[in-house]
Structure formats: structure tokens, C-alpha cells
Motif scaffolding. Structure first.
Motif, PDB file in Angstrom:
ATOM      1  N   ARG A  14       1.802 -17.744 -57.144  1.00 45.25           N
ATOM      2  CA  ARG A  14       2.670 -16.643 -56.755  1.00 45.25           C
ATOM      3  C   ARG A  14       2.094 -15.978 -55.513  1.00 45.25           C
ATOM      4  O   ARG A  14       0.906 -15.627 -55.480  1.00 45.25           O
ATOM      5  CB  ARG A  14       2.793 -15.607 -57.883  1.00 45.25           C
ATOM      6  CG  ARG A  14       3.432 -16.152 -59.147  1.00 45.25           C
ATOM      7  CD  ARG A  14       4.928 -16.411 -58.953  1.00 45.25           C
ATOM      8  NE  ARG A  14       5.562 -16.923 -60.167  1.00 45.25           N
ATOM      9  CZ  ARG A  14       5.779 -18.198 -60.401  1.00 45.25           C
ATOM     10  NH1 ARG A  14       5.388 -19.121 -59.519  1.00 45.25           N
ATOM     11  NH2 ARG A  14       6.375 -18.593 -61.508  1.00 45.25           N
ATOM     12  N   GLN A  58      -4.876 -16.374 -50.335  1.00 48.26           N
ATOM     13  CA  GLN A  58      -4.657 -15.209 -51.183  1.00 48.26           C
ATOM     14  C   GLN A  58      -3.467 -15.490 -52.078  1.00 48.26           C
ATOM     15  O   GLN A  58      -2.616 -16.316 -51.764  1.00 48.26           O
ATOM     16  CB  GLN A  58      -4.391 -13.967 -50.339  1.00 48.26           C
ATOM     17  CG  GLN A  58      -5.548 -13.577 -49.432  1.00 48.26           C
ATOM     18  CD  GLN A  58      -5.193 -12.398 -48.546  1.00 48.26           C
ATOM     19  OE1 GLN A  58      -4.040 -12.202 -48.191  1.00 48.26           O
ATOM     20  NE2 GLN A  58      -6.190 -11.596 -48.200  1.00 48.26           N
ATOM     21  N   ARG A  60      -1.858 -15.353 -56.421  1.00 45.44           N
ATOM     22  CA  ARG A  60      -2.182 -15.537 -57.839  1.00 45.44           C
ATOM     23  C   ARG A  60      -1.897 -16.990 -58.215  1.00 45.44           C
ATOM     24  O   ARG A  60      -0.765 -17.461 -58.107  1.00 45.44           O
ATOM     25  CB  ARG A  60      -1.351 -14.592 -58.705  1.00 45.44           C
ATOM     26  CG  ARG A  60      -1.533 -13.132 -58.324  1.00 45.44           C
ATOM     27  CD  ARG A  60      -0.798 -12.196 -59.285  1.00 45.44           C
ATOM     28  NE  ARG A  60       0.626 -12.512 -59.406  1.00 45.44           N
ATOM     29  CZ  ARG A  60       1.550 -12.124 -58.529  1.00 45.44           C
ATOM     30  NH1 ARG A  60       1.200 -11.434 -57.447  1.00 45.44           N
ATOM     31  NH2 ARG A  60       2.823 -12.417 -58.732  1.00 45.44           N
ATOM     32  N   SER A  62      -2.692 -19.960 -61.312  1.00 47.91           N
ATOM     33  CA  SER A  62      -3.152 -20.118 -62.694  1.00 47.91           C
ATOM     34  C   SER A  62      -2.814 -21.512 -63.208  1.00 47.91           C
ATOM     35  O   SER A  62      -1.924 -22.192 -62.695  1.00 47.91           O
ATOM     36  CB  SER A  62      -2.521 -19.058 -63.601  1.00 47.91           C
ATOM     37  OG  SER A  62      -1.112 -19.223 -63.650  1.00 47.91           O
ATOM     38  N   SER A  67      -6.189 -17.772 -65.156  1.00 44.46           N
ATOM     39  CA  SER A  67      -6.245 -17.510 -63.722  1.00 44.46           C
ATOM     40  C   SER A  67      -7.350 -18.325 -63.056  1.00 44.46           C
ATOM     41  O   SER A  67      -8.401 -18.575 -63.654  1.00 44.46           O
ATOM     42  CB  SER A  67      -6.470 -16.022 -63.450  1.00 44.46           C
ATOM     43  OG  SER A  67      -7.777 -15.644 -63.820  1.00 44.46           O
ATOM     44  N   ARG A  68      -7.083 -18.720 -61.836  1.00 43.07           N
ATOM     45  CA  ARG A  68      -8.070 -19.481 -61.067  1.00 43.07           C
ATOM     46  C   ARG A  68      -9.360 -18.693 -60.881  1.00 43.07           C
ATOM     47  O   ARG A  68     -10.465 -19.259 -60.922  1.00 43.07           O
ATOM     48  CB  ARG A  68      -7.466 -19.849 -59.709  1.00 43.07           C
ATOM     49  CG  ARG A  68      -8.343 -20.712 -58.831  1.00 43.07           C
ATOM     50  CD  ARG A  68      -7.610 -21.178 -57.594  1.00 43.07           C
ATOM     51  NE  ARG A  68      -7.271 -20.064 -56.707  1.00 43.07           N
ATOM     52  CZ  ARG A  68      -6.580 -20.189 -55.575  1.00 43.07           C
ATOM     53  NH1 ARG A  68      -6.124 -21.379 -55.217  1.00 43.07           N
ATOM     54  NH2 ARG A  68      -6.317 -19.152 -54.830  1.00 43.07           N
ATOM     55  N   GLU A  69      -9.233 -17.385 -60.703  1.00 34.45           N
ATOM     56  CA  GLU A  69     -10.412 -16.546 -60.445  1.00 34.45           C
ATOM     57  C   GLU A  69     -11.369 -16.490 -61.632  1.00 34.45           C
ATOM     58  O   GLU A  69     -12.544 -16.174 -61.461  1.00 34.45           O
ATOM     59  CB  GLU A  69      -9.969 -15.122 -60.080  1.00 34.45           C
ATOM     60  CG  GLU A  69      -9.304 -14.990 -58.722  1.00 34.45           C
ATOM     61  CD  GLU A  69      -7.890 -15.552 -58.703  1.00 34.45           C
ATOM     62  OE1 GLU A  69      -7.391 -15.847 -57.588  1.00 34.45           O
ATOM     63  OE2 GLU A  69      -7.281 -15.708 -59.788  1.00 34.45           O
TER      64      GLU A  69
END
Length: 207
Positions: A14, A58, A60, A62, A67-69
Motif C-alpha cells: 500500500r 516507503q 506498507r 506485508s 508487516s515487512r518491518e
């Protein structure tokens, strides 16, 4: 490497953007092949590289709702694996690039490669051999999604067909594919969904 337990589910992005492209919204389903086409230079490879977190971006992203982070970069790239049109080789021998030779050996004939190539030097390989070996290098890691940047561009028709058959079998086993191709006939053969990237952005082609 033991991978974390991540629920089966889509690869979602996203508002994904880089310095030169985006934003993109994208959802890829497991067990489906999405073909991505568009003019040369429009940013298809960059989109794949951003999904794999190989280029600054940058947004979002997943996988299966995770989430990737929240994952180490190395784990994400093993789960969501980018296969470049011209992959890198960092050792002299082919075998040195595979951590499990027993896993890759039975795959070689499936893409019209002689298992003896594992004993070859990288410099001895043709472009098409390197392209297929790089694909197998990714497959033996058992990713959830493969991001394929023109994986058959250097292949003769028989080898192209063999690669397509292998990847169809992977898809049937639940692997998701995002496949960049300039070949309209190939897109027709493979695509569950056909996306196009152009100057207006990313959109789905009508069936």
C-alpha cells in the motif's frame, strides 16, 4: 535458516513508492501467477526490487498479514525472492552458490540442464544457463513469492517451455508468482491476472 511461522496469505503493498516511481497499491495471492508488462524503462524491475526491499522505498508491505518491518531483511528476502534478469554470481564455481546440492540436482533436468553443470565454473556458462540456475537457486529456498524479472528472456523455446512448466507446478503447490514479461503470448499462457505499468500508473488489463 529456520523461517518464522507466517500465515498463508497475500503479499500486499500500500502506497509503495521509491524516489522515481509510485505510489503503488498491489495485492498478490498465493498460488496465482500475476504477469506484469509495460514499456521498457517504465519501472517494472524497480517495482519488484522495492517489493523485495532491495531498493529504498516507503509504504506498507506485508505477507500473510505480517508487516515487512517486523522481520529481518534477510528473512523477508528469502520469503519474497527477487530473481533478476541477470543475476549476480560471487563465487567461481556453480556449486558454491547452492547450500543444498541434493535439493537442486533433481530440478536441473526439469529445466533442460545437465546436473554436471554443478561442477562447472560460472565463466563457462551461457547466459541462458545462468538464468535458469539463478531461478533454481531461488526455488530451493522455498519462497512464498517469486518476483521474476523476465526469467525466460535468454532461452530457446524448449527451455522456455520447461521453465514455464516448472513454475506452473510451483504455483499449483501454493507459490505466488509476479512475472515480468514482454511476450504477449507468454502472458496469455501464464497469467491468472495481467497487470500493466505505464505512465498513468499500475492497472489491471481486462481479460
Amino acid at each position: 535458516m529456520n523461517l518464522p511461522q507466517i500465515p498463508l496469505g497475500p503479499l500486499q503493498a500500500r502506497e509503495l513508492r521509491g524516489a522515481l516511481s509510485g505510489p503503488f497499491d498491489l495485492e498478490l495471492a498465493p498460488g496465482r501467477c500475476t504477469v506484469l508488462s509495460g514499456p521498457s524503462g517504465i519501472g517494472k524491475s524497480l517495482l519488484l526490487r522495492m517489493l523485495a526491499d532491495l531498493d529504498p522505498n516507503q509504504g506498507r508491505v506485508s505477507l500473510g498479514g505480517v508487516s515487512r518491518e517486523s522481520l529481518p531483511a534477510s528473512t523477508w528476502r528469502r520469503l519474497v525472492t527477487y530473481v533478476a534478469a541477470e543475476s549476480g554470481w560471487w563465487e567461481d564455481s556453480v556449486a558454491a552458490h547452492f547450500t543444498d546440492l541434493d535439493a537442486v540436482r533433481p530440478l536441473l533436468p526439469q529445466v533442460n540442464l545437465d546436473p554436471a553443470l554443478l561442477q562447472a565454473q560460472v565463466l563457462q556458462l551461457s547466459t541462458g544457463e545462468r538464468q535458469r540456475l539463478a531461478l533454481l537457486r531461488a526455488l530451493v529456498q522455498q519462497p512464498r513469492f517469486l518476483l521474476l524479472d523476465e526469467p525466460t528472456a535468454a532461452l530457446d523455446p524448449a527451455s522456455r517451455d520447461a521453465v514455464e512448466q516448472l513454475l506452473r507446478r510451483q504455483r499449483e503447490q501454493g507459490m505466488g508468482l509476479l512475472w515480468v514479461s514482454h511476450d504477449a503470448d507468454q502472458a496469455q499462457r501464464l497469467a491468472d491476472i495481467h497487470l500493466r505499468l505505464d505512465e498513468h500508473g499500475l492497472h489491471e488489463d481486462a481479460p
